[in-house]
Design a protein around this motif. Sequence first.
Motif, PDB file in Angstrom:
ATOM      1  N   TRP A 188       0.814  -1.181   0.042  1.00 13.26           N
ATOM      2  CA  TRP A 188      -0.076  -0.112  -0.027  1.00 13.26           C
ATOM      3  C   TRP A 188       0.794   1.328   0.080  1.00 13.26           C
ATOM      4  N   LEU A 189       1.845   1.218   0.654  1.00 11.15           N
ATOM      5  CA  LEU A 189       2.948   2.413   0.579  1.00 11.15           C
ATOM      6  C   LEU A 189       3.551   2.482  -0.603  1.00 11.15           C
ATOM      7  N   ARG A 190       3.875   1.532  -1.134  1.00 12.66           N
ATOM      8  CA  ARG A 190       4.542   1.618  -2.598  1.00 12.66           C
ATOM      9  C   ARG A 190       3.487   2.230  -3.462  1.00 12.66           C
ATOM     10  N   ASP A 191       2.256   1.725  -3.451  1.00 13.62           N
ATOM     11  CA  ASP A 191       1.242   2.401  -4.497  1.00 13.62           C
ATOM     12  C   ASP A 191       0.805   3.789  -3.995  1.00 13.62           C
ATOM     13  N   ALA A 192       0.846   4.156  -2.692  1.00 13.10           N
ATOM     14  CA  ALA A 192       0.263   5.495  -2.197  1.00 13.10           C
ATOM     15  C   ALA A 192       1.525   6.702  -2.482  1.00 13.10           C
ATOM     16  N   LEU A 193       2.789   6.278  -2.542  1.00  7.90           N
ATOM     17  CA  LEU A 193       3.962   6.898  -2.483  1.00  7.90           C
ATOM     18  C   LEU A 193       4.798   7.098  -3.904  1.00  7.90           C
ATOM     19  N   ASN A 194       4.148   6.392  -4.858  1.00  4.12           N
ATOM     20  CA  ASN A 194       4.703   6.422  -5.956  1.00  4.12           C
ATOM     21  C   ASN A 194       4.014   7.640  -6.913  1.00  4.12           C
ATOM     22  N   PRO A 195       5.154   8.493  -7.227  1.00  4.24           N
ATOM     23  CA  PRO A 195       4.938   9.737  -7.933  1.00  4.24           C
ATOM     24  C   PRO A 195       4.178   9.372  -9.389  1.00  4.24           C
ATOM     25  N   LYS A 196       4.644   8.216 -10.119  1.00  5.27           N
ATOM     26  CA  LYS A 196       4.079   7.891 -11.433  1.00  5.27           C
ATOM     27  C   LYS A 196       2.579   7.747 -11.298  1.00  5.27           C
ATOM     28  N   LEU A 197       2.222   7.157 -10.105  1.00  8.38           N
ATOM     29  CA  LEU A 197       0.645   6.957 -10.175  1.00  8.38           C
ATOM     30  C   LEU A 197      -0.107   7.973 -10.009  1.00  8.38           C
ATOM     31  N   ARG A 198       0.271   9.228  -9.596  1.00  4.35           N
ATOM     32  CA  ARG A 198      -0.534  10.419  -9.176  1.00  4.35           C
ATOM     33  C   ARG A 198      -0.860  10.944 -10.489  1.00  4.35           C
TER      34      ARG A 198
END
Length: 88
Positions: free
Chosen positions: A78-88
């Motif tokens: 979850w942290l990887r998905d939430a903090l990934n700038p490419k997914l924002r």
Amino acid sequence: MSAECDGPILVIATINLALAIITEATLSFSLRHADTMPSLGTLIRMQHYLFAGEWWIVAFPGIALAGLILSINLLGDWLRDALNPKLR
């Protein structure tokens, strides 16, 4: 340190936390510490309860260890998905 570097560090920290818990449980299972030391590996190692028909004394620490490791890994995912700038 920038905010971009904090994400991977937190993800790696959660993975390392899970690995440290597994390592401690493995070492306490195999090194034959005293039965009075509180550890999930020590509780799983108590096989004389398993053969005496009291299976829950061995099964519940194993389930707790698996649940703990799964929840830590899901937190890291979850942290990887939430903090990934490419997914924002």
